[in-house]
Design an enzyme around this catalytic site. Structure first.
Site, PDB file in Angstrom:
ATOM      1  N   LYS A  15       0.853  -1.181   0.000  1.00 13.00           N
ATOM      2  CA  LYS A  15       0.000   0.000   0.000  1.00 13.00           C
ATOM      3  C   LYS A  15       0.894   1.238   0.000  1.00 13.00           C
ATOM      4  O   LYS A  15       1.751   1.397   0.866  1.00 13.00           O
ATOM      5  CB  LYS A  15      -0.925   0.019   1.215  1.00 13.00           C
ATOM      6  CG  LYS A  15      -1.941   1.147   1.201  1.00 13.00           C
ATOM      7  CD  LYS A  15      -2.992   0.973   0.108  1.00 13.00           C
ATOM      8  CE  LYS A  15      -4.099   0.053   0.550  1.00 13.00           C
ATOM      9  NZ  LYS A  15      -5.171  -0.079  -0.465  1.00 13.00           N
ATOM     10  N   THR A  60      -3.347  -5.316   0.631  1.00 10.45           N
ATOM     11  CA  THR A  60      -2.776  -3.983   0.836  1.00 10.45           C
ATOM     12  C   THR A  60      -3.618  -3.191   1.828  1.00 10.45           C
ATOM     13  O   THR A  60      -3.096  -2.343   2.550  1.00 10.45           O
ATOM     14  CB  THR A  60      -2.653  -3.217  -0.495  1.00 10.45           C
ATOM     15  OG1 THR A  60      -3.955  -2.961  -1.026  1.00 10.45           O
ATOM     16  CG2 THR A  60      -1.832  -4.003  -1.502  1.00 10.45           C
ATOM     17  N   ASP A  61      -4.920  -3.471   1.886  1.00 15.04           N
ATOM     18  CA  ASP A  61      -5.769  -2.800   2.865  1.00 15.04           C
ATOM     19  C   ASP A  61      -5.361  -3.180   4.283  1.00 15.04           C
ATOM     20  O   ASP A  61      -5.406  -2.347   5.202  1.00 15.04           O
ATOM     21  CB  ASP A  61      -7.232  -3.157   2.617  1.00 15.04           C
ATOM     22  CG  ASP A  61      -8.185  -2.288   3.417  1.00 15.04           C
ATOM     23  OD1 ASP A  61      -8.260  -1.073   3.131  1.00 15.04           O
ATOM     24  OD2 ASP A  61      -8.839  -2.813   4.336  1.00 15.04           O
ATOM     25  N   PHE A 160      32.322  29.781 -11.257  1.00 13.72           N
ATOM     26  CA  PHE A 160      32.455  28.642 -12.164  1.00 13.72           C
ATOM     27  C   PHE A 160      33.403  29.059 -13.274  1.00 13.72           C
ATOM     28  O   PHE A 160      33.052  29.887 -14.122  1.00 13.72           O
ATOM     29  CB  PHE A 160      31.091  28.231 -12.712  1.00 13.72           C
ATOM     30  CG  PHE A 160      31.108  26.925 -13.477  1.00 13.72           C
ATOM     31  CD1 PHE A 160      31.658  25.786 -12.924  1.00 13.72           C
ATOM     32  CD2 PHE A 160      30.576  26.843 -14.756  1.00 13.72           C
ATOM     33  CE1 PHE A 160      31.688  24.584 -13.615  1.00 13.72           C
ATOM     34  CE2 PHE A 160      30.589  25.656 -15.455  1.00 13.72           C
ATOM     35  CZ  PHE A 160      31.150  24.516 -14.883  1.00 13.72           C
ATOM     36  N   ARG A 177      29.011  34.540  -8.366  1.00 15.71           N
ATOM     37  CA  ARG A 177      27.674  34.224  -8.852  1.00 15.71           C
ATOM     38  C   ARG A 177      26.793  33.782  -7.691  1.00 15.71           C
ATOM     39  O   ARG A 177      27.279  33.488  -6.595  1.00 15.71           O
ATOM     40  CB  ARG A 177      27.716  33.099  -9.894  1.00 15.71           C
ATOM     41  CG  ARG A 177      28.173  31.768  -9.323  1.00 15.71           C
ATOM     42  CD  ARG A 177      28.006  30.618 -10.281  1.00 15.71           C
ATOM     43  NE  ARG A 177      28.396  29.353  -9.662  1.00 15.71           N
ATOM     44  CZ  ARG A 177      28.181  28.152 -10.208  1.00 15.71           C
ATOM     45  NH1 ARG A 177      27.588  28.061 -11.393  1.00 15.71           N
ATOM     46  NH2 ARG A 177      28.565  27.053  -9.591  1.00 15.71           N
ATOM     47  N   GLN A 220      29.629  20.608  -7.600  1.00 15.34           N
ATOM     48  CA  GLN A 220      30.219  19.298  -7.291  1.00 15.34           C
ATOM     49  C   GLN A 220      31.097  19.369  -6.038  1.00 15.34           C
ATOM     50  O   GLN A 220      31.031  18.505  -5.162  1.00 15.34           O
ATOM     51  CB  GLN A 220      31.046  18.785  -8.476  1.00 15.34           C
ATOM     52  CG  GLN A 220      30.223  18.336  -9.663  1.00 15.34           C
ATOM     53  CD  GLN A 220      29.960  19.442 -10.658  1.00 15.34           C
ATOM     54  OE1 GLN A 220      30.020  20.626 -10.309  1.00 15.34           O
ATOM     55  NE2 GLN A 220      29.668  19.069 -11.904  1.00 15.34           N
ATOM     56  N   ASN A 246      21.158  22.579 -10.076  1.00 18.59           N
ATOM     57  CA  ASN A 246      21.763  23.912 -10.043  1.00 18.59           C
ATOM     58  C   ASN A 246      20.689  24.895 -10.482  1.00 18.59           C
ATOM     59  O   ASN A 246      20.358  24.988 -11.662  1.00 18.59           O
ATOM     60  CB  ASN A 246      22.979  23.967 -10.976  1.00 18.59           C
ATOM     61  CG  ASN A 246      23.843  25.192 -10.726  1.00 18.59           C
ATOM     62  OD1 ASN A 246      23.390  26.155 -10.134  1.00 18.59           O
ATOM     63  ND2 ASN A 246      25.080  25.144 -11.178  1.00 18.59           N
ATOM     64  N   HIS A 248      19.722  27.944 -11.649  1.00 14.95           N
ATOM     65  CA  HIS A 248      20.482  29.018 -12.287  1.00 14.95           C
ATOM     66  C   HIS A 248      19.854  30.386 -12.048  1.00 14.95           C
ATOM     67  O   HIS A 248      18.629  30.557 -12.124  1.00 14.95           O
ATOM     68  CB  HIS A 248      20.575  28.775 -13.790  1.00 14.95           C
ATOM     69  CG  HIS A 248      21.240  27.485 -14.155  1.00 14.95           C
ATOM     70  ND1 HIS A 248      22.527  27.177 -13.783  1.00 14.95           N
ATOM     71  CD2 HIS A 248      20.788  26.407 -14.850  1.00 14.95           C
ATOM     72  CE1 HIS A 248      22.848  25.980 -14.242  1.00 14.95           C
ATOM     73  NE2 HIS A 248      21.810  25.490 -14.883  1.00 14.95           N
TER      74      HIS A 248
END
Length: 299
Positions: A15, A60-61, A160, A177, A220, A246, A248
């Protein structure tokens, strides 16, 4: 040459996404646990698939009802709650040899009234979600904690540069940045006798500190710094995995309007985005495949 026989492969069932809210009312000051729980059983279910024999199919119940019934006695940490469910199903049905139990925990904060936290009124806090997975494989228990949608940003202290350029490269190098991401992380415990709440709080704090501190030459490097800090501090965590977009932020060209833009006005682009994913592990320590089986995506 004869064709290979068609046979049943790995399987599980259960479930999914049982929303359970537990209000603890043992005093005038209530506590709330709000979980989204999934139960999946593994074992001898071949007859159900191959000949329609449901003798081994725990409904599942029933799994849903078990989750609610166990919540009546209290939830505690999501990891401990899932371990209780795993032990119950594996011990109650001899043909159930294992399974996977997962939970998302939604946080609520008390509403302040006249400067004081209210006893029984709450507001959902942010978008961050705590996650937990318990995998039972015979007598083994693998506990994986985590979080997702932890949105963070640093307005400077990131760049970067020095990446390869070819005829299709248009991105300008920068040493200043915005760095923004939505952290998803999962970490596997080396053992199950852990103060899960304390560890979760510690890991979360370390992830945030590692993101904030120092200069980031790229997402990274920031990811690895987060993971290294966690593993160096906690020997009961065997490994940690991250998935981090990322998010941006591009500097807007305001020159057509006769204005400069000294890195102050940005366009936040939601897609496409870079997606950085990696595991930070202890050298020589194997990662059990069973622990991560069924977890969608990288983590």
């Amino acid at each position: 040459m004869s064709e290979p026989a068609i046979v049943l492969g790995p399987n599980q069932y259960g479930k999914a996404e049982v929303r359970v809210v537990k209000v603890t009312r043992d005093s005038a000051r209530h506590e709330i646990d709000d979980l989204n729980v999934t139960s999946q059983l593994r074992g001898d279910f071949a007859a159900a698939h191959l000949v329609g024999d449901n003798a081994h199919v725990v409904p599942t119940d029933t799994q849903k009802n078990t989750i609610f019934a166990f919540a009546r006695d209290g939830i505690g940490t999501p990891e401990a709650f899932l371990l209780r469910l795993a032990d119950h199903f594996v011990s109650s049905f001899e043909w159930v040899t294992g399974g996977r139990w997962a939970a998302e925990r939604f946080a609520w904060q008390r509403i302040e009234v006249d400067g004081a936290p209210h006893d029984h009124a709450f507001v959902r806090s942010g978008h961050e979600v705590r996650t937990a997975v318990v995998v039972a494989d015979g007598a083994d228990r693998h506990v994986i904690a985590g979080l997702r949608d932890l949105t963070v940003m640093k307005s400077t202290g990131s760049g970067f540069e020095a990446y390869p350029h070819d005829r299709y490269t248009t991105l300008a190098e920068t040493h200043d940045r915005i760095l923004a991401t939505d952290v998803s992380a999962r970490w596997r415990y080396a053992r199950a006798d852990v103060d899960f709440d304390a560890r979760f709080a510690s890991v979360r704090a370390m992830v945030l500190e590692a993101f904030a501190e120092g200069y980031s030459p790229g997402l990274q490097a920031t990811l690895f710094a987060m993971g290294r800090r966690v593993l160096e501090a906690h020997d009961d965590i065997a490994e940690i995995r991250f998935s981090m977009p990322n998010n941006h932020h591009f500097v807007v060209d305001l020159s057509p309007f006769g204005l400069d833009n000294p890195n102050e006005v940005f366009h936040a682009a939601d897609r496409p985005y870079g997606l950085i994913e990696a595991a930070v592990v202890r050298e020589g320590v194997a990662s059990p495949a069973a622990a991560w089986e069924g977890i969608a995506g990288f983590c």
